[in-house]
Motif scaffolding. Structure first.
Motif, PDB file in Angstrom:
ATOM      1  N   UNK A   1       0.873  -1.173   0.000  1.00  0.00           N
ATOM      2  CA  UNK A   1       0.000   0.000   0.000  1.00  0.00           C
ATOM      3  C   UNK A   1       0.912   1.225   0.000  1.00  0.00           C
ATOM      4  N   UNK A   2       0.837   1.984  -1.110  1.00  0.00           N
ATOM      5  CA  UNK A   2       1.628   3.206  -1.247  1.00  0.00           C
ATOM      6  C   UNK A   2       0.724   4.390  -0.910  1.00  0.00           C
ATOM      7  N   UNK A   3       1.105   5.178   0.107  1.00  0.00           N
ATOM      8  CA  UNK A   3       0.256   6.308   0.489  1.00  0.00           C
ATOM      9  C   UNK A   3       0.216   7.387  -0.597  1.00  0.00           C
ATOM     10  N   UNK A   4      -0.788   8.233  -0.544  1.00  0.00           N
ATOM     11  CA  UNK A   4      -0.874   9.374  -1.457  1.00  0.00           C
ATOM     12  C   UNK A   4       0.405  10.201  -1.324  1.00  0.00           C
ATOM     13  N   UNK A   5       0.943  10.640  -2.458  1.00  0.00           N
ATOM     14  CA  UNK A   5       2.142  11.471  -2.451  1.00  0.00           C
ATOM     15  C   UNK A   5       3.450  10.710  -2.350  1.00  0.00           C
ATOM     16  N   UNK A   6       3.416   9.391  -2.288  1.00  0.00           N
ATOM     17  CA  UNK A   6       4.620   8.569  -2.132  1.00  0.00           C
ATOM     18  C   UNK A   6       5.405   8.472  -3.436  1.00  0.00           C
ATOM     19  N   UNK A   7       6.712   8.392  -3.318  1.00  0.00           N
ATOM     20  CA  UNK A   7       7.563   8.070  -4.473  1.00  0.00           C
ATOM     21  C   UNK A   7       8.877   7.501  -3.961  1.00  0.00           C
ATOM     22  N   UNK A   8       9.576   6.794  -4.835  1.00  0.00           N
ATOM     23  CA  UNK A   8      10.906   6.314  -4.481  1.00  0.00           C
ATOM     24  C   UNK A   8      11.857   6.665  -5.614  1.00  0.00           C
ATOM     25  N   UNK A   9      13.158   6.599  -5.360  1.00  0.00           N
ATOM     26  CA  UNK A   9      14.134   6.978  -6.391  1.00  0.00           C
ATOM     27  C   UNK A   9      14.065   6.048  -7.605  1.00  0.00           C
ATOM     28  N   UNK A  10      14.619   6.526  -8.712  1.00  0.00           N
ATOM     29  CA  UNK A  10      14.764   5.664  -9.886  1.00  0.00           C
ATOM     30  C   UNK A  10      15.612   4.455  -9.508  1.00  0.00           C
ATOM     31  N   UNK A  11      15.360   3.353 -10.187  1.00  0.00           N
ATOM     32  CA  UNK A  11      16.125   2.124  -9.965  1.00  0.00           C
ATOM     33  C   UNK A  11      16.222   1.360 -11.274  1.00  0.00           C
ATOM     34  N   UNK A  12      17.194   0.473 -11.343  1.00  0.00           N
ATOM     35  CA  UNK A  12      17.363  -0.405 -12.505  1.00  0.00           C
ATOM     36  C   UNK A  12      17.535  -1.826 -11.971  1.00  0.00           C
TER      37      UNK A  12
ATOM     38  N   UNK B   1      13.664  -6.870 -16.389  1.00  0.00           N
ATOM     39  CA  UNK B   1      14.865  -6.569 -15.615  1.00  0.00           C
ATOM     40  C   UNK B   1      15.800  -5.674 -16.424  1.00  0.00           C
ATOM     41  N   UNK B   2      16.634  -4.943 -15.708  1.00  0.00           N
ATOM     42  CA  UNK B   2      17.602  -4.009 -16.296  1.00  0.00           C
ATOM     43  C   UNK B   2      16.933  -2.845 -17.024  1.00  0.00           C
ATOM     44  N   UNK B   3      15.705  -2.499 -16.607  1.00  0.00           N
ATOM     45  CA  UNK B   3      14.985  -1.346 -17.141  1.00  0.00           C
ATOM     46  C   UNK B   3      14.951  -0.265 -16.062  1.00  0.00           C
ATOM     47  N   UNK B   4      15.305   0.953 -16.422  1.00  0.00           N
ATOM     48  CA  UNK B   4      15.290   2.064 -15.455  1.00  0.00           C
ATOM     49  C   UNK B   4      13.841   2.490 -15.227  1.00  0.00           C
ATOM     50  N   UNK B   5      13.442   2.518 -13.948  1.00  0.00           N
ATOM     51  CA  UNK B   5      12.050   2.800 -13.604  1.00  0.00           C
ATOM     52  C   UNK B   5      11.961   3.585 -12.299  1.00  0.00           C
ATOM     53  N   UNK B   6      10.920   4.412 -12.221  1.00  0.00           N
ATOM     54  CA  UNK B   6      10.592   5.062 -10.945  1.00  0.00           C
ATOM     55  C   UNK B   6       9.124   4.771 -10.662  1.00  0.00           C
ATOM     56  N   UNK B   7       8.857   4.365  -9.426  1.00  0.00           N
ATOM     57  CA  UNK B   7       7.499   4.085  -8.975  1.00  0.00           C
ATOM     58  C   UNK B   7       7.046   5.233  -8.083  1.00  0.00           C
ATOM     59  N   UNK B   8       5.757   5.646  -8.243  1.00  0.00           N
ATOM     60  CA  UNK B   8       5.237   6.693  -7.372  1.00  0.00           C
ATOM     61  C   UNK B   8       3.712   6.655  -7.332  1.00  0.00           C
ATOM     62  N   UNK B   9       3.175   7.353  -6.344  1.00  0.00           N
ATOM     63  CA  UNK B   9       1.745   7.563  -6.223  1.00  0.00           C
ATOM     64  C   UNK B   9       1.527   9.062  -5.969  1.00  0.00           C
ATOM     65  N   UNK B  10       1.519   9.868  -7.057  1.00  0.00           N
ATOM     66  CA  UNK B  10       1.347  11.312  -6.885  1.00  0.00           C
ATOM     67  C   UNK B  10      -0.126  11.708  -6.716  1.00  0.00           C
ATOM     68  N   UNK B  11      -0.987  10.716  -6.532  1.00  0.00           N
ATOM     69  CA  UNK B  11      -2.426  10.953  -6.489  1.00  0.00           C
ATOM     70  C   UNK B  11      -2.903  11.166  -5.048  1.00  0.00           C
ATOM     71  N   UNK B  12      -4.191  11.446  -4.875  1.00  0.00           N
ATOM     72  CA  UNK B  12      -4.727  11.821  -3.554  1.00  0.00           C
ATOM     73  C   UNK B  12      -5.203  10.623  -2.740  1.00  0.00           C
ATOM     74  N   UNK B  13      -5.278   9.436  -3.341  1.00  0.00           N
ATOM     75  CA  UNK B  13      -5.724   8.236  -2.632  1.00  0.00           C
ATOM     76  C   UNK B  13      -4.570   7.229  -2.556  1.00  0.00           C
ATOM     77  N   UNK B  14      -4.537   6.405  -1.513  1.00  0.00           N
ATOM     78  CA  UNK B  14      -3.531   5.340  -1.458  1.00  0.00           C
ATOM     79  C   UNK B  14      -3.689   4.376  -2.636  1.00  0.00           C
ATOM     80  N   UNK B  15      -2.619   3.697  -2.975  1.00  0.00           N
ATOM     81  CA  UNK B  15      -2.641   2.679  -4.030  1.00  0.00           C
ATOM     82  C   UNK B  15      -2.294   1.336  -3.401  1.00  0.00           C
TER      83      UNK B  15
END
Length: 124
Positions: A44-55, A90-104
């Motif tokens: 469960x990712x809270x609203x406004x959550x993000x993490x750094x890019x990763x590969x 695998x080996x794809x650069x990606x960033x995951x986030x939830x910039x929305x107002x509801x949890x995901x």
């Protein structure tokens, strides 16, 4: 965890400690049952959550249960909603986030299993 020769029922997943408000319950994987081949986690990712890019050095499958989640994959922005899923190679650069107002709420499956040694997160 209840184990039988033919199946395992996970009744107490490992709760991964986090500092960003994200809830991670690993049902199977390195932290829970020492399986480095696959990890299955309920998140469960809270609203406004993000993490750094990763590969990551693993394929990651994500299924959205509730809410929306944003993915930036090699510069392309993708938003998934409840009922949708994605596989990121695998080996794809990606960033995951939830910039929305509801949890995901979502499921994440990694092959091989998620490991901090394989995620290759960039520093912020």
């Amino acid at each position: 965890m209840q184990e039988n020769k033919k199946y395992t029922i996970q009744e107490s997943p490992f709760v991964v400690p986090t500092t960003d408000g994200k809830i991670i319950r690993e049902h199977f994987g390195n932290a829970t049952n020492k399986d480095s081949n696959i990890s299955v986690a309920h998140m469960i990712a809270p609203a406004g959550w993000s993490e750094p890019f990763q590969t990551p050095e693993f394929d990651e499958y994500t299924f959205i249960i509730k809410g929306k989640k944003q993915f930036i994959i090699d510069g392309e922005e993708i938003v998934l909603e409840a009922g949708q899923s994605i596989k990121i190679e695998k080996n794809t650069r990606v960033q995951y986030s939830n910039p929305f107002t509801e949890p995901c709420e979502y499921l994440a499956i990694c092959l091989p299993a998620f490991s901090m040694n394989l995620v290759n997160r960039e520093s912020e």
